[in-house]
Design an enzyme around this catalytic site. Structure first.
Site, mmCIF file in Angstrom:
data_model
loop_
_atom_site.group_PDB
_atom_site.id
_atom_site.type_symbol
_atom_site.label_atom_id
_atom_site.label_comp_id
_atom_site.label_asym_id
_atom_site.label_seq_id
_atom_site.Cartn_x
_atom_site.Cartn_y
_atom_site.Cartn_z
ATOM 1 N N ASP A 153 20.058 -2.200 -16.934
ATOM 2 C CA ASP A 153 19.297 -1.145 -16.253
ATOM 3 C C ASP A 153 19.977 -0.747 -14.945
ATOM 4 O O ASP A 153 19.573 0.219 -14.307
ATOM 5 C CB ASP A 153 17.870 -1.625 -15.950
ATOM 6 C CG ASP A 153 16.969 -1.533 -17.177
ATOM 7 O OD1 ASP A 153 17.381 -0.927 -18.183
ATOM 8 O OD2 ASP A 153 15.836 -2.067 -17.121
ATOM 9 N N ASP A 175 13.281 -1.207 -27.105
ATOM 10 C CA ASP A 175 13.244 -1.993 -25.866
ATOM 11 C C ASP A 175 12.386 -3.253 -26.053
ATOM 12 O O ASP A 175 11.651 -3.394 -27.038
ATOM 13 C CB ASP A 175 12.663 -1.119 -24.740
ATOM 14 C CG ASP A 175 13.158 -1.516 -23.361
ATOM 15 O OD1 ASP A 175 13.693 -2.632 -23.209
ATOM 16 O OD2 ASP A 175 12.991 -0.696 -22.428
#
Ligand SMILES: *[C@@H]1O[C@H](CO)[C@@H](O)[C@H](O)[C@H]1NC(C)=O
Ligand SMILES: *[C@@H]1O[C@H](CO)[C@@H](O)[C@H](O)[C@H]1NC(C)=O
Ligand SMILES: *[C@@H]1O[C@H](CO)[C@@H](O)[C@H](O)[C@H]1NC(C)=O
Ligand SMILES: *[C@@H]1O[C@H](CO)[C@@H](O)[C@H](O)[C@H]1NC(C)=O
Ligand SMILES: *[C@@H]1O[C@H](CO)[C@@H](O)[C@H](O)[C@H]1NC(C)=O
Ligand SMILES: *[C@@H]1O[C@H](CO)[C@@H](O)[C@H](O)[C@H]1NC(C)=O
Ligand SMILES: *[C@@H]1O[C@H](CO)[C@@H](O)[C@H](O)[C@H]1NC(C)=O
Ligand SMILES: *[C@@H]1O[C@H](CO)[C@@H](O)[C@H](O)[C@H]1NC(C)=O
Ligand SMILES: *[C@@H]1O[C@H](CO)[C@@H](O)[C@H](O)[C@H]1NC(C)=O
Length: 737
Positions: free
Chosen positions: A564, A502
């Site tokens: 997301d 990430d």
């Protein structure tokens, strides 16, 4: 394949290695020092040297052609600009009367920004050389040929090499440019585009992908107007805001018809894309590094190489453009052995547990997952940090050691107990994946206390935090080594099969504008070292969702977390938009709990599952213990269906049948190489006719193993899918008989 031509000589030499010829008989590359041709199945790219100025002038980028083409510039064109400003230029330099945006701008030690880059010589190679330090498409000598044109500015002693590679089967031309300082003083490269195309049209449309967190890759189509219009990323990464992708098209072109040119920059940093419609009936497209974050100093003998830009031509609409990019990227960009390998259905702990867990709650979640048929359990944020434990987002980044309070017996102990679980009713062991955010540091960390100088900073300016974190300066070799060691140590410490990498904030307060590109070169070194060292790990990219969904990352990581936002309705727009440039095989897509954590919307579980399984990496993003019994009961069948469609999603051709922006029943079709397809209509209220694409009109196809219809009926009339409720959905299999 292709023709060879000796360096700098003015003769065309068709060598015996010319194994490729298209339907018109044209070979991949011909070059004689005055005219240059690249030919693919359905594309020709042509340019020549102006014999009075030495400038490279563009002649054609479009459908296959052979023979002479008109290159004279009519002297009747009325207007104020000099000839240089009204011709189609291959690599427009600056300062000599072309008032359009330049592809290259060099500041010499004297301060001049004039350049005069003239043709010197060229080289033709079979295959494709690597780009030093940068991700790049690759291929065998049968798949790709390369032409390198050497230009030189005799006044400043600056050399420029333009590299053109053609992948004939994908109608793709890949270009990069490099600048070498052959003089004695320092120079500064202030802008450098990877590709520059002057279209001989003034009536064009363009498509870009814009967005933000949780709304990535929204397709934006607009008319190209006079003046410059464009978009860029200056966040240090390719970004959620704009993707490094551009399509230019005839205003009449659609998903399935018309001329379309697609440009995709193989780069993960700040970029700039400009489209300039000028007064003389031409439109220039420039794709490359962002000039506001370059200022690259070149000492004597030094070279700056741009990233490469892939340019594809389609005469079968936007869909044709996407399918060329998908095929090229699956086979000739993604290096991972998992590029086209079936992906395990996974469960990621983030939406289920967040960063609040211990050894036993993780084990319980993994067990629940295994019982549903999940094959990979991924532990997200929260597992690391000792003195500064990662129990919330204000501490721990940089300290890549398991939190001893959460893992009193060590991380390997937990991994061993989880990988001993079997996926329901199979002999398959659950695999284990782990989340990292290695490019970042929290000030609350041991790393930051030891190495505050490693965080990107500009002297005494305050180090602005985002999400309580700072960016490590990955341009520094010691930071690269730290990251490689820290990640390697964890991967060597336990049986970890998957990494989610990430990256959750942008870069600011840089010591110099060039830090951005230096960072990228460092980051690619880290990606290359780790993926080479751990080829059996399935690596997934992520940047607050799809904030770094680009071809540069795909070189190393075969899949990227698309957004997301896991709301399935929003995901249709995001996934369809992402698919403009990127293969569905590269998209991570998960079924999450309702009400959705990002939008609050409640959707049927089948609908959520069907949308998620249209991405190459299907998974769950929930705690099965927390969801309604009916939803939980539906999961094993959805996982099984996802595993059944997965091979077709990974390797098949994608057709966007109906777009979510245009239709109340968006639908997508995947056509496998052997004639199977999955189709996913998402239908509100009506029973619309859905027309398929790309089938053999004369062949017969069974529909879900029952009725059979001809390809022509399925494509010209279509099938009706009666669906009674909002957010109904259906996955249908077609099999060629
Ligand atoms: C593209 O070229 C191939 C091979 O030359 C040919 O078979 C095919 O029909 C062409 N496709 C289009 C859309 O023109
Ligand atoms: C230069 O090119 C033009 C047009 O392509 C041609 O007519 C002319 O003969 C060429 N001149 C020389 C010196 O080669
Ligand atoms: C380049 O510059 C040199 C020295 O100034 C000169 O002799 C030569 O003719 C020039 N070459 C060209 C192609 O202009
Ligand atoms: C070129 O740049 C280097 C590095 O900044 C510097 O050390 C050197 O003095 C410069 N050379 C000249 C001729 O200005
Ligand atoms: C883990 O957390 C759960 C839920 O908060 C709690 O019931 C359990 O006692 C904890 N286990 C350990 C070993 O701390
Ligand atoms: C496993 O098999 C049992 C018994 O046939 C069945 O009840 C259960 O639903 C199966 N689980 C999955 C995930 O398929
Ligand atoms: C460090 O952590 C403490 C306690 O968790 C928190 O209050 C503080 O804001 C954090 N400091 C920074 C700079 O993030
Ligand atoms: C790692 O786990 C996988 C899946 O559980 C298993 O197949 C493999 O044998 C394990 N490898 C080692 C070295 O334990
Ligand atoms: C064939 O059609 C019947 C009746 O519509 C349906 O029940 C069955 O599931 C279908 N078969 C397949 C393989 O889908």
């Amino acid at each position: 394949m292709g023709a060879d031509s000796a360096n700098g000589t003015l003769h065309s030499e068709t060598t015996s290695a010319a194994t490729y010829a298209n339907a018109l008989g044209a070979i991949a590359i011909t070059a004689d020092g005055s005219a240059f041709e690249l030919n693919g199945d359905n594309v020709s790219y042509r340019f020549h040297v102006d014999n009075t100025t030495g400038d490279l002038l563009s002649d054609h980028f479009g459908a296959s052609v052979t023979g002479d083409i008109p290159t004279e510039i009519p002297d009747t064109v009325n207007g104020w600009v000099n000839t240089i400003g009204r011709v189609r230029r291959e690599f427009p330099d600056q300062g000599r009367g072309d008032f359009r945006k330049p592809a290259v701008r060099i500041r010499q030690s004297e301060g001049y920004t004039v350049s005069d880059l003239q043709y010197q010589s060229h080289t033709v190679k079979h295959g494709k050389p690597e780009l030093p330090g940068l991700p790049a498409t690759f291929g065998t000598e049968d798949e790709v040929s390369t032409l390198i044109v050497h230009l030189y500015d005799n006044y400043s002693s600056v050399a420029a090499d333009l590299s053109y590679s053609i992948f004939p089967k994908y109608n793709a031309i890949v270009r990069s440019a490099s600048i070498t300082n052959q003089g004695e003083a320092n120079i500064t490269v202030e802008s450098l585009a990877s590709i520059s195309v002057d279209f001989p049209y003034e009536n064009l449309d363009m498509i870009s992908l814009r967005g933000d967190w949780a709304r990535e890759a929204h397709r934006e189509r607009r008319k190209v107007e006079y003046g410059t219009q464009g978009f860029e990323s200056s966040v240090g990464y390719s970004s959620h805001l704009h993707n490094p992708f551009l399509a230019i098209m005839d205003p009449a072109s659609t998903e399935s018809s018309g001329e379309v040119w697609g440009f995709s920059l193989v780069y993960s940093g700040s970029f700039s894309i400009d489209v300039e419609k000028g007064s003389q009936g031409l439109t220039r497209a420039l794709v490359g590094l962002n000039p506001s974050q370059l200022s690259w100093s070149l000492g004597p003998g030094e070279t700056l190489t741009s990233p490469e830009c892939v340019a594809v031509y389609s005469d079968s609409g936007i869909g044709g453009m996407s399918r060329s990019l998908h095929r090229l990227y699956r086979k000739n960009l993604i290096k991972s052995k998992f590029a086209m390998a079936d992906r395990p259905a996974l469960l990621n702990s983030w939406e289920g547990l967040g960063s609040t867990y211990n050894e036993s709650t993780i084990y319980e979640l993994a067990k629940e997952s295994a019982d549903l048929g999940i094959k990979m359990f991924v532990l997200d944020d929260g597992w690391f940090g000792d003195k500064y434990p990662r129990v919330s987002d204000d501490a721990g980044l940089g300290d890549w050691v398991p939190n001893p309070r959460r893992f009193p017996d060590g991380l390997a102990h937990t991994v061993n107990s989880i990988t001993a679980l079997k996926a329901a009713n199979t002999s398959t062991n659950l695999r284990f994946g782990l989340w990292f955010e290695p490019e970042m540091v929290n000030p609350n960390s041991t790393l930051y206390h030891e190495h505050p100088e490693w965080a990107v900073h500009a002297g005494k300016y305050p180090r602005t935090e985002t999400r309580n974190q700072l960016v490590l300066n990955v341009a520094l070799p010691e930071v690269q080594e730290f990251i490689i060691d820290a990640v390697s140590n964890i991967l060597n410490s336990a049986n970890i099969s998957y990494v989610k990498w990430d990256n959750n904030r942008g870069i600011h307060e840089m010591p110099s504008p060039s830090t951005d590109h230096e960072y990228m070169l460092g980051m690619y070194h880290v990606f290359d070292a780790l993926t080479t060292r751990f080829p059996d790990v399935l690596w997934e990219g992520c940047a607050s969702g799809g904030g770094r969904f680009d071809p540069g990352v795909l070189q190393y990581f075969p899949q990227i977390w698309t957004s997301d936002d896991t709301d399935a309705v929003e995901r249709i727009t995001i996934q369809m938009g992402t698919s403009l440039a990127y293969p569905p095989s590269a998209m991570g897509a998960h079924l999450s709990a309702v009400p959705n954590q990002q939008t609050g919307r409640t959707l049927p579980v089948d609908f959520r599952g069907h949308v998620a399984m249209m991405g190459g990496s299907f998974g769950l993003e929930l705690d099965p213990a927390d969801i309604p019994a009916d939803d939980k009961a539906a999961l094993p069948a959805l996982i099984e269906l996802a595993e059944k469609v997965n091979p077709i999603i990974l390797t098949g051709d994608m057709y966007r049948l109906n777009l979510p922006e245009e239709s109340n029943w968006p639908a997508v079709q995947f056509l496998s190489e052997d004639g199977k397809q999955a189709i996913n209509p998402n239908i509100n209220h009506a029973a619309p006719w859905v027309k398929l694409q790309g089938l053999d009109p004369k062949a017969t196809y069974s529909v879900d193993g029952n009725a059979t219809y001809s390809g022509s009926v399925l494509m010209k009339i279509g099938l009706q899918f009666p669906i009674a409720t909002d957010y109904g959905s259906k996955v249908v299999f077609f099999e060629k008989q």
